[in-house]
Design a protein around this motif. Structure first.
Motif, PDB file in Angstrom:
ATOM      1  N   UNK A   1      19.284 -25.058 -24.393  1.00  0.00           N
ATOM      2  CA  UNK A   1      18.767 -26.125 -23.536  1.00  0.00           C
ATOM      3  C   UNK A   1      19.118 -25.907 -22.069  1.00  0.00           C
ATOM      4  N   UNK A   2      20.145 -25.112 -21.805  1.00  0.00           N
ATOM      5  CA  UNK A   2      20.596 -24.892 -20.436  1.00  0.00           C
ATOM      6  C   UNK A   2      22.081 -24.635 -20.428  1.00  0.00           C
ATOM      7  N   UNK A   3      22.705 -24.855 -19.269  1.00  0.00           N
ATOM      8  CA  UNK A   3      24.136 -24.635 -19.138  1.00  0.00           C
ATOM      9  C   UNK A   3      24.834 -25.897 -18.649  1.00  0.00           C
ATOM     10  N   UNK A   4      26.010 -26.134 -19.205  1.00  0.00           N
ATOM     11  CA  UNK A   4      26.769 -27.334 -18.843  1.00  0.00           C
ATOM     12  C   UNK A   4      27.183 -27.300 -17.383  1.00  0.00           C
ATOM     13  N   UNK A   5      27.624 -26.140 -16.910  1.00  0.00           N
ATOM     14  CA  UNK A   5      28.300 -26.069 -15.630  1.00  0.00           C
ATOM     15  C   UNK A   5      27.362 -26.009 -14.425  1.00  0.00           C
ATOM     16  N   UNK A   6      26.136 -25.560 -14.629  1.00  0.00           N
ATOM     17  CA  UNK A   6      25.195 -25.624 -13.514  1.00  0.00           C
ATOM     18  C   UNK A   6      24.278 -26.842 -13.614  1.00  0.00           C
ATOM     19  N   UNK A   7      24.477 -27.647 -14.676  1.00  0.00           N
ATOM     20  CA  UNK A   7      23.714 -28.874 -14.838  1.00  0.00           C
ATOM     21  C   UNK A   7      22.300 -28.678 -15.333  1.00  0.00           C
ATOM     22  N   UNK A   8      21.910 -27.441 -15.646  1.00  0.00           N
ATOM     23  CA  UNK A   8      20.520 -27.166 -16.018  1.00  0.00           C
ATOM     24  C   UNK A   8      20.124 -27.783 -17.351  1.00  0.00           C
ATOM     25  N   UNK A   9      21.117 -28.150 -18.170  1.00  0.00           N
ATOM     26  CA  UNK A   9      20.807 -28.742 -19.481  1.00  0.00           C
ATOM     27  C   UNK A   9      20.236 -30.150 -19.366  1.00  0.00           C
ATOM     28  N   UNK A  10      20.567 -30.835 -18.290  1.00  0.00           N
ATOM     29  CA  UNK A  10      20.226 -32.256 -18.188  1.00  0.00           C
ATOM     30  C   UNK A  10      18.721 -32.498 -18.253  1.00  0.00           C
ATOM     31  N   UNK A  11      17.955 -31.640 -17.613  1.00  0.00           N
ATOM     32  CA  UNK A  11      16.502 -31.832 -17.596  1.00  0.00           C
ATOM     33  C   UNK A  11      15.887 -31.629 -18.973  1.00  0.00           C
TER      34      UNK A  11
ATOM     35  N   UNK B   1      20.254 -32.937 -29.047  1.00  0.00           N
ATOM     36  CA  UNK B   1      19.315 -32.533 -28.006  1.00  0.00           C
ATOM     37  C   UNK B   1      18.929 -33.663 -27.085  1.00  0.00           C
ATOM     38  N   UNK B   2      19.399 -34.859 -27.408  1.00  0.00           N
ATOM     39  CA  UNK B   2      19.104 -36.035 -26.584  1.00  0.00           C
ATOM     40  C   UNK B   2      20.412 -36.679 -26.135  1.00  0.00           C
ATOM     41  N   UNK B   3      21.122 -37.310 -27.062  1.00  0.00           N
ATOM     42  CA  UNK B   3      22.415 -37.926 -26.726  1.00  0.00           C
ATOM     43  C   UNK B   3      23.589 -37.149 -27.303  1.00  0.00           C
ATOM     44  N   UNK B   4      23.293 -36.088 -28.058  1.00  0.00           N
ATOM     45  CA  UNK B   4      24.315 -35.240 -28.665  1.00  0.00           C
ATOM     46  C   UNK B   4      23.959 -33.786 -28.390  1.00  0.00           C
ATOM     47  N   UNK B   5      24.949 -32.990 -27.954  1.00  0.00           N
ATOM     48  CA  UNK B   5      24.704 -31.569 -27.719  1.00  0.00           C
ATOM     49  C   UNK B   5      25.877 -30.745 -28.214  1.00  0.00           C
ATOM     50  N   UNK B   6      25.618 -29.449 -28.363  1.00  0.00           N
ATOM     51  CA  UNK B   6      26.644 -28.471 -28.703  1.00  0.00           C
ATOM     52  C   UNK B   6      26.890 -27.588 -27.485  1.00  0.00           C
ATOM     53  N   UNK B   7      28.160 -27.295 -27.220  1.00  0.00           N
ATOM     54  CA  UNK B   7      28.526 -26.475 -26.058  1.00  0.00           C
ATOM     55  C   UNK B   7      29.461 -25.364 -26.510  1.00  0.00           C
ATOM     56  N   UNK B   8      29.213 -24.133 -26.042  1.00  0.00           N
ATOM     57  CA  UNK B   8      30.122 -23.041 -26.377  1.00  0.00           C
ATOM     58  C   UNK B   8      31.036 -22.723 -25.196  1.00  0.00           C
ATOM     59  N   UNK B   9      31.852 -21.698 -25.339  1.00  0.00           N
ATOM     60  CA  UNK B   9      32.856 -21.392 -24.337  1.00  0.00           C
ATOM     61  C   UNK B   9      32.299 -20.994 -22.991  1.00  0.00           C
ATOM     62  N   UNK B  10      31.069 -20.488 -22.962  1.00  0.00           N
ATOM     63  CA  UNK B  10      30.436 -20.118 -21.698  1.00  0.00           C
ATOM     64  C   UNK B  10      29.697 -21.282 -21.062  1.00  0.00           C
ATOM     65  N   UNK B  11      29.688 -22.423 -21.738  1.00  0.00           N
ATOM     66  CA  UNK B  11      28.969 -23.580 -21.223  1.00  0.00           C
ATOM     67  C   UNK B  11      27.519 -23.627 -21.651  1.00  0.00           C
ATOM     68  N   UNK B  12      27.101 -22.706 -22.530  1.00  0.00           N
ATOM     69  CA  UNK B  12      25.732 -22.732 -23.032  1.00  0.00           C
ATOM     70  C   UNK B  12      25.528 -23.972 -23.888  1.00  0.00           C
ATOM     71  N   UNK B  13      24.481 -24.708 -23.609  1.00  0.00           N
ATOM     72  CA  UNK B  13      24.194 -25.959 -24.298  1.00  0.00           C
ATOM     73  C   UNK B  13      23.031 -25.754 -25.266  1.00  0.00           C
ATOM     74  N   UNK B  14      23.253 -26.148 -26.510  1.00  0.00           N
ATOM     75  CA  UNK B  14      22.215 -26.167 -27.537  1.00  0.00           C
ATOM     76  C   UNK B  14      22.167 -27.573 -28.115  1.00  0.00           C
ATOM     77  N   UNK B  15      21.120 -27.881 -28.854  1.00  0.00           N
ATOM     78  CA  UNK B  15      21.038 -29.235 -29.410  1.00  0.00           C
ATOM     79  C   UNK B  15      22.121 -29.459 -30.442  1.00  0.00           C
ATOM     80  N   UNK B  16      22.421 -28.431 -31.274  1.00  0.00           N
ATOM     81  CA  UNK B  16      23.515 -28.534 -32.229  1.00  0.00           C
ATOM     82  C   UNK B  16      23.986 -27.126 -32.576  1.00  0.00           C
ATOM     83  N   UNK B  17      25.025 -27.034 -33.378  1.00  0.00           N
ATOM     84  CA  UNK B  17      25.572 -25.729 -33.737  1.00  0.00           C
ATOM     85  C   UNK B  17      24.599 -24.885 -34.558  1.00  0.00           C
ATOM     86  N   UNK B  18      23.581 -25.496 -35.131  1.00  0.00           N
ATOM     87  CA  UNK B  18      22.762 -24.823 -36.135  1.00  0.00           C
ATOM     88  C   UNK B  18      21.374 -24.430 -35.641  1.00  0.00           C
TER      89      UNK B  18
END
Length: 284
Positions: free
Chosen positions: A229-239, A207-224
């Motif tokens: 947290x946001x989406x990889x492709x629109x950059x919304x996860x960064x905040x 959730x800080x320097x490590x994230x989990x990403x699925x095929x749609x680009x959905x970002x979570x802190x980890x698989x579990x």
């Protein structure tokens, strides 16, 4: 952002093995599912190629990725990008390994699991020896089922020098001290895997320097942890990236608890975090 570690898991779920301890054994993806997985992986690879900061990637497919050409191509292509520190994948090594000749061996790594009863022993060992001769970084592991103990001892004896053999505690299994000692003789770090780690409230890099990403680009802190947290492709996860404690009671999977800060496993594994190679077993 200086560096981001990404655990990528696309929709691929098919595997060529039928291990009794795996829910995805002998599962087949439809042609449509395979096309979707390929498109998702190619989109992710393109994002990594232009992300503009240092990144490391571990592919953690539910199925076996390296029997698919697009995973071999992704690993090869990403290994040549100067801002990619490491690109690794979990695999059963059922595929040919000659493709690794096209990758940069200083960045490519494999996390290989031996499944007794699914592949002839000599065939698996031969793949390991081939990888070692090619200078590819890899670790080898086995699930700590009682019936696997003799195979694990044999493998520990026969693997190329310097190869780390890890043992995963079987899910839901309780090991008495004698059993644990037998597995620890094979893997000195088995005590780390033996029991789930109490994790609620503890600092974790996910959730800080490590994230989990699925095929749609959905970002979570980890698989579990299911919260998004946001989406990889629109950059919304960064905040949303920030240090945060673990919200779960326990963590019992290496790809999760290796990032729990109180365990100190970043010191243990150093440059081999993603491929599960402790510093004392660093290759080639």
């Amino acid at each position: 952002m200086d560096h981001l570690t990404i655990l990528y898991r696309g929709p691929l779920a098919s595997c060529d093995y039928d291990c009794p301890y795996c829910p995805f054994a002998k599962r087949r993806d439809t042609p449509e599912q395979l096309r979707a997985d390929r498109a998702a992986l190619e989109r992710f690879t393109e994002w990594v190629s232009r992300c503009g900061h240092r990144v490391s990637v571990l592919f953690t497919p539910w199925g076996e990725g390296l029997v698919r050409s697009w995973y071999r191509r992704a690993l090869t292509d990403l290994s040549h990008l100067p801002h990619v520190d490491r690109v690794a994948i979990q695999t059963n090594l059922s595929h040919r390994v000659s493709w690794t000749a096209g990758a940069d061996p200083t960045r490519l790594a494999l996390w290989a699991t031996y499944h007794p009863g699914q592949v002839p022993y000599e065939r698996f060992l031969g793949k390991c020896r081939d990888l070692a001769e090619r200078g590819v970084r890899f670790s080898v592991g086995i699930v700590g089922q009682p019936e696997h103990l003799d195979a694990a001892r044999r493998l520990r004896s026969d693997l190329p020098a310097g190869t780390y053999l890890w043992v995963n505690a079987a899910e839901g299994r309780t090991y008495d001290d004698a059993e644990a000692a037998s597995w620890t003789e094979i893997d000195p770090l088995f005590p780390v895997s033996r029991r789930p780690h109490a994790s609620r409230g503890l600092p974790c890099r996910t959730g800080d320097t490590v994230v989990s990403v699925d095929g749609d680009g959905t970002v979570r802190r980890c698989h579990f942890v299911p919260s998004v947290l946001g989406n990889l492709y629109d950059g919304s996860f960064r905040a949303a990236l920030a240090p945060r404690p673990c919200p779960l009671d326990t963590c019992d999977c290496h790809i999760g608890y290796v990032h729990l800060e109180p365990l100190g496993l970043y010191d243990t594994f150093a440059d081999g975090i993603l491929e599960r190679i402790p510093a004392l077993f660093d290759q080639p």
